[in-house]
Write a protein that holds these residues in place. Sequence first.
Motif, PDB file in Angstrom:
ATOM      1  N   ASP A  68       0.816  -1.316  -0.040  1.00  0.00           N
ATOM      2  CA  ASP A  68       0.058  -0.037   0.112  1.00  0.00           C
ATOM      3  C   ASP A  68       1.136   1.358  -0.076  1.00  0.00           C
ATOM      4  OD1 ASP A  68      -2.382  -1.436   0.395  1.00  0.00           O
ATOM      5  OD2 ASP A  68      -2.662  -1.422   1.975  1.00  0.00           O
ATOM      6  N   TYR A  69       1.876   1.405   0.626  1.00  0.00           N
ATOM      7  CA  TYR A  69       2.982   2.376   0.663  1.00  0.00           C
ATOM      8  C   TYR A  69       3.268   2.694  -0.562  1.00  0.00           C
ATOM      9  CZ  TYR A  69       2.817   2.127   6.048  1.00  0.00           C
ATOM     10  OH  TYR A  69       2.561   1.600   6.991  1.00  0.00           O
ATOM     11  N   GLY A  70       3.977   1.654  -1.239  1.00  0.00           N
ATOM     12  CA  GLY A  70       4.564   1.359  -2.765  1.00  0.00           C
ATOM     13  C   GLY A  70       3.225   2.101  -3.508  1.00  0.00           C
ATOM     14  N   ALA A  71       1.978   1.730  -2.669  1.00  0.00           N
ATOM     15  CA  ALA A  71       1.467   2.072  -4.247  1.00  0.00           C
ATOM     16  C   ALA A  71       0.643   3.631  -4.167  1.00  0.00           C
ATOM     17  CB  ALA A  71      -0.235   1.518  -4.271  1.00  0.00           C
ATOM     18  N   SER A  72       0.810   4.417  -3.122  1.00  0.00           N
ATOM     19  CA  SER A  72       0.863   5.339  -3.295  1.00  0.00           C
ATOM     20  C   SER A  72       1.764   6.742  -3.313  1.00  0.00           C
ATOM     21  CB  SER A  72       0.419   6.066  -1.354  1.00  0.00           C
ATOM     22  OG  SER A  72       2.071   5.887  -0.655  1.00  0.00           O
ATOM     23  N   HIS A  73       2.745   6.069  -3.483  1.00  0.00           N
ATOM     24  CA  HIS A  73       3.894   6.874  -4.260  1.00  0.00           C
ATOM     25  C   HIS A  73       3.781   6.824  -5.949  1.00  0.00           C
ATOM     26  CE1 HIS A  73       5.568   7.753  -0.383  1.00  0.00           C
ATOM     27  NE2 HIS A  73       6.323   6.431   0.024  1.00  0.00           N
ATOM     28  N   ILE A  74       3.135   5.596  -6.307  1.00  0.00           N
ATOM     29  CA  ILE A  74       2.692   5.565  -8.015  1.00  0.00           C
ATOM     30  C   ILE A  74       2.256   6.941  -7.992  1.00  0.00           C
ATOM     31  CG2 ILE A  74       1.627   4.170 -10.023  1.00  0.00           C
ATOM     32  CD1 ILE A  74       2.564   1.906  -8.148  1.00  0.00           C
ATOM     33  N   GLN A  75       0.685   6.997  -7.224  1.00  0.00           N
ATOM     34  CA  GLN A  75       0.496   7.626  -7.663  1.00  0.00           C
ATOM     35  C   GLN A  75       1.393   9.929  -7.661  1.00  0.00           C
ATOM     36  OE1 GLN A  75      -2.554   7.766  -4.500  1.00  0.00           O
ATOM     37  NE2 GLN A  75      -3.843   6.410  -5.596  1.00  0.00           N
ATOM     38  N   HIS A  76       2.192   9.189  -6.716  1.00  0.00           N
ATOM     39  CA  HIS A  76       2.682  10.866  -6.808  1.00  0.00           C
ATOM     40  C   HIS A  76       3.699  10.935  -8.191  1.00  0.00           C
ATOM     41  CE1 HIS A  76       2.935  10.166  -2.497  1.00  0.00           C
ATOM     42  NE2 HIS A  76       1.790  10.882  -2.636  1.00  0.00           N
ATOM     43  N   MET A  77       4.415   9.956  -8.793  1.00  0.00           N
ATOM     44  CA  MET A  77       4.859   9.905  -9.703  1.00  0.00           C
ATOM     45  C   MET A  77       3.795   9.936 -10.522  1.00  0.00           C
ATOM     46  SD  MET A  77       7.398   6.399 -10.011  1.00  0.00           S
ATOM     47  CE  MET A  77       6.442   5.240  -9.208  1.00  0.00           C
ATOM     48  N   GLN A  78       2.829   9.623 -10.738  1.00  0.00           N
ATOM     49  CA  GLN A  78       1.945   9.744 -12.313  1.00  0.00           C
ATOM     50  C   GLN A  78       1.424  11.315 -11.713  1.00  0.00           C
ATOM     51  OE1 GLN A  78      -1.451   7.649 -11.067  1.00  0.00           O
ATOM     52  NE2 GLN A  78      -0.659   6.783 -12.645  1.00  0.00           N
ATOM     53  N   LYS A  79       1.341  12.284 -10.574  1.00  0.00           N
ATOM     54  CA  LYS A  79       1.473  13.980 -10.197  1.00  0.00           C
ATOM     55  C   LYS A  79       2.336  14.311 -10.983  1.00  0.00           C
ATOM     56  CE  LYS A  79       0.411  16.993  -6.657  1.00  0.00           C
ATOM     57  NZ  LYS A  79       0.584  17.319  -4.749  1.00  0.00           N
ATOM     58  N   ALA A  80       3.727  14.170 -10.418  1.00  0.00           N
ATOM     59  CA  ALA A  80       4.767  14.341 -11.562  1.00  0.00           C
ATOM     60  C   ALA A  80       5.071  14.886 -12.950  1.00  0.00           C
ATOM     61  CB  ALA A  80       5.654  14.343 -10.454  1.00  0.00           C
ATOM     62  N   ILE A 107      11.098   4.090 -18.669  1.00  0.00           N
ATOM     63  CA  ILE A 107      11.370   5.182 -19.385  1.00  0.00           C
ATOM     64  C   ILE A 107      11.361   6.510 -18.681  1.00  0.00           C
ATOM     65  CG2 ILE A 107       9.216   7.487 -20.639  1.00  0.00           C
ATOM     66  CD1 ILE A 107       8.677   4.890 -22.057  1.00  0.00           C
ATOM     67  N   ILE A 108      10.124   5.849 -16.733  1.00  0.00           N
ATOM     68  CA  ILE A 108      10.621   6.853 -16.129  1.00  0.00           C
ATOM     69  C   ILE A 108      12.421   6.872 -14.998  1.00  0.00           C
ATOM     70  CG2 ILE A 108      10.130   7.232 -13.678  1.00  0.00           C
ATOM     71  CD1 ILE A 108       7.456   6.165 -14.085  1.00  0.00           C
ATOM     72  N   ARG A 109      12.538   6.240 -15.403  1.00  0.00           N
ATOM     73  CA  ARG A 109      14.492   5.972 -14.881  1.00  0.00           C
ATOM     74  C   ARG A 109      14.740   7.058 -15.899  1.00  0.00           C
ATOM     75  NH1 ARG A 109      13.013  -0.186 -13.937  1.00  0.00           N
ATOM     76  NH2 ARG A 109      13.209  -0.001 -11.697  1.00  0.00           N
ATOM     77  N   LEU A 126       5.570  12.221 -24.715  1.00  0.00           N
ATOM     78  CA  LEU A 126       6.765  12.382 -23.475  1.00  0.00           C
ATOM     79  C   LEU A 126       7.343  13.253 -23.757  1.00  0.00           C
ATOM     80  CD1 LEU A 126       8.553   8.401 -23.609  1.00  0.00           C
ATOM     81  CD2 LEU A 126       6.422   9.504 -22.074  1.00  0.00           C
ATOM     82  N   THR A 127       6.520  14.122 -24.635  1.00  0.00           N
ATOM     83  CA  THR A 127       6.995  15.894 -25.144  1.00  0.00           C
ATOM     84  C   THR A 127       5.705  16.788 -23.767  1.00  0.00           C
ATOM     85  OG1 THR A 127       7.045  15.024 -27.302  1.00  0.00           O
ATOM     86  CG2 THR A 127       6.628  17.422 -26.684  1.00  0.00           C
ATOM     87  N   GLY A 128       7.138  16.997 -23.155  1.00  0.00           N
ATOM     88  CA  GLY A 128       6.759  17.916 -21.827  1.00  0.00           C
ATOM     89  C   GLY A 128       7.717  18.738 -21.651  1.00  0.00           C
ATOM     90  N   ASN A 129       6.782  19.515 -20.023  1.00  0.00           N
ATOM     91  CA  ASN A 129       8.138  20.862 -19.833  1.00  0.00           C
ATOM     92  C   ASN A 129       8.908  20.397 -18.204  1.00  0.00           C
ATOM     93  OD1 ASN A 129       8.816  22.745 -19.481  1.00  0.00           O
ATOM     94  ND2 ASN A 129       6.836  23.828 -18.340  1.00  0.00           N
ATOM     95  N   TYR A 130      10.295  19.841 -18.605  1.00  0.00           N
ATOM     96  CA  TYR A 130      10.652  19.390 -17.626  1.00  0.00           C
ATOM     97  C   TYR A 130      11.382  20.076 -16.799  1.00  0.00           C
ATOM     98  CZ  TYR A 130      10.080  15.003 -20.524  1.00  0.00           C
ATOM     99  OH  TYR A 130       9.557  13.703 -21.261  1.00  0.00           O
ATOM    100  N   ARG A 131      10.540  20.242 -15.743  1.00  0.00           N
ATOM    101  CA  ARG A 131      10.837  21.586 -15.320  1.00  0.00           C
ATOM    102  C   ARG A 131      11.579  20.837 -13.583  1.00  0.00           C
ATOM    103  NH1 ARG A 131       8.908  26.841 -14.579  1.00  0.00           N
ATOM    104  NH2 ARG A 131       8.446  27.054 -12.764  1.00  0.00           N
ATOM    105  N   SER A 132      12.838  21.861 -13.169  1.00  0.00           N
ATOM    106  CA  SER A 132      14.168  20.966 -12.115  1.00  0.00           C
ATOM    107  C   SER A 132      13.055  20.150 -11.199  1.00  0.00           C
ATOM    108  CB  SER A 132      14.903  21.403 -11.895  1.00  0.00           C
ATOM    109  OG  SER A 132      14.147  22.781 -11.057  1.00  0.00           O
ATOM    110  N   GLU A 133      12.455  20.915 -10.337  1.00  0.00           N
ATOM    111  CA  GLU A 133      10.907  20.578  -9.282  1.00  0.00           C
ATOM    112  C   GLU A 133      10.120  19.577  -9.799  1.00  0.00           C
ATOM    113  OE1 GLU A 133       9.363  23.889 -11.272  1.00  0.00           O
ATOM    114  OE2 GLU A 133      11.004  23.350 -11.099  1.00  0.00           O
ATOM    115  N   VAL A 189      11.045  17.638 -11.787  1.00  0.00           N
ATOM    116  CA  VAL A 189      12.100  15.416 -11.830  1.00  0.00           C
ATOM    117  C   VAL A 189      12.379  15.516 -10.921  1.00  0.00           C
ATOM    118  CG1 VAL A 189      13.990  15.689 -12.976  1.00  0.00           C
ATOM    119  CG2 VAL A 189      12.762  16.803 -14.711  1.00  0.00           C
ATOM    120  N   PHE A 190      12.717  16.345  -9.940  1.00  0.00           N
ATOM    121  CA  PHE A 190      13.334  16.398  -8.305  1.00  0.00           C
ATOM    122  C   PHE A 190      12.115  14.959  -7.625  1.00  0.00           C
ATOM    123  CE2 PHE A 190      12.947  16.857  -4.151  1.00  0.00           C
ATOM    124  CZ  PHE A 190      14.459  16.990  -3.498  1.00  0.00           C
ATOM    125  N   ALA A 191      11.309  15.870  -8.159  1.00  0.00           N
ATOM    126  CA  ALA A 191       9.326  14.612  -7.100  1.00  0.00           C
ATOM    127  C   ALA A 191       9.031  14.112  -8.492  1.00  0.00           C
ATOM    128  CB  ALA A 191       7.725  15.876  -6.901  1.00  0.00           C
TER     129      ALA A 191
END
Length: 457
Positions: A152-164, A187-189, A220-227, A229-231
Amino acid sequence: MAATTKRKVRSAQKPLPSIHARAAGIDVGSTFHVVAVPPERADQPVRTFRSFTGELHQLADWLKEVGVTTVAMESTGVYWIPVFEILEARGFEALLVNARDVKNVPGRKTDVVDAQWLQQLHQYGLLRGSFRPRDEIVRLRAFLRHRERLVDYGASHIQHMQKALMQMNVQLHHVVSDITGLTGMRIIRAIVEGIHDPDVLAEHRDVRCKASQDTIRQALTGNYRSEHVFALRQSLELYEFHHAKVAECDVEIEAVLRALNADRETPEAPLPEVRHSQGSNEPRFELREALYTFLGADLSQIHGFGPYTVLRLLAECGDDMRKWPTAKHFTSWLSLAPGNKISGGRLLSSKTRRSSNRAAALLRIAAVNIGRTQTSLGAFYRRLASRTGKAKAVTATARKLAVLFYNALRYGMSYADAGADYYEERYRQRVVHNLQRRARQMGFTLVQDTGATAGVS
């Protein structure tokens, strides 16, 4: 005359028989525990012990000294576990009772009165202990519940990756079915490592991915802002961290299963063919073989039961079904049977009781999955869902699965599915039989129209 009658009734009353003469009651708290024993067994029948381990052993010593053999305790949270385990290890019969079953008289609520009330109820045999499997299964259950929390903890971080990714307007989740799959993780890595060229990122597409490389490149054409990418980087690291801990937990679960199978022989019959595909969050070791050795049967042949589901049901319910005299007792414990409320000879309600039983939740999930299959149980689910709604259909199908699980462990009964067509034909015969019976009651004869298409409307 009335007073005389009352006196006669009072004099005719007999005290309740003492079922457990050496019973004690414990009101468990977070910082201290109040213990009550029968008044004739100690000069000070009620004592208080702090929750420190040393004082818990003093508690057990005092109960031994006064001759107590069985203990009933009531608690909230997990404060009861250390007390229960120490008393059980010292040879006491320990019962954890539901607080709903030991409600005291309103207006007289104190820890001392609660402990004395528990002791009296237990002495007269009026309390039932909550189910707790044997110690080896308890260890397995602890590991599995901890594993579920990690997932469950890992699943919550999937949502965080989707948000970023959405903040960068990278539409990865629209072109791949699962961003934690092979293509998505590659691709994410790469994004985290600093590669933001869509053409280069699209080359990480797996050949089995349904979306074309050109579609993935546009997504995959996006606005890769540093903040952002950090998240994404931190969410990815946390996701991988929790799944590494899940892998460590799997090692412990496998060790427990090996210990359970140490004195068991593998059945001579070969393991049946796999019926359920392995899920992404299931253990990676040979779980079916371990369960086949332990149970002597492959319960994953039951539709809706994968090996991981069987393992979790086993951890929650144990391997000894003799705790419940019949399958009806088992389904009642799961809160999958009607909770009839009758007063004055009239049925007030038959709704199933609300419950947080984990085994019942697993059976309900299995019931939803089996509703999509062309099986007898699947046809039963769909017909009931169309008539009474999906909620009741899930409960009824989960109850049928619980009976199958009980009979398989208790009596070794095997599961053979007759198919959806067999169920529909049986249903048609039952409807026709009822129509013929009603026609006879009204003085008519039901005649089949051989020119019409078969079926019941």
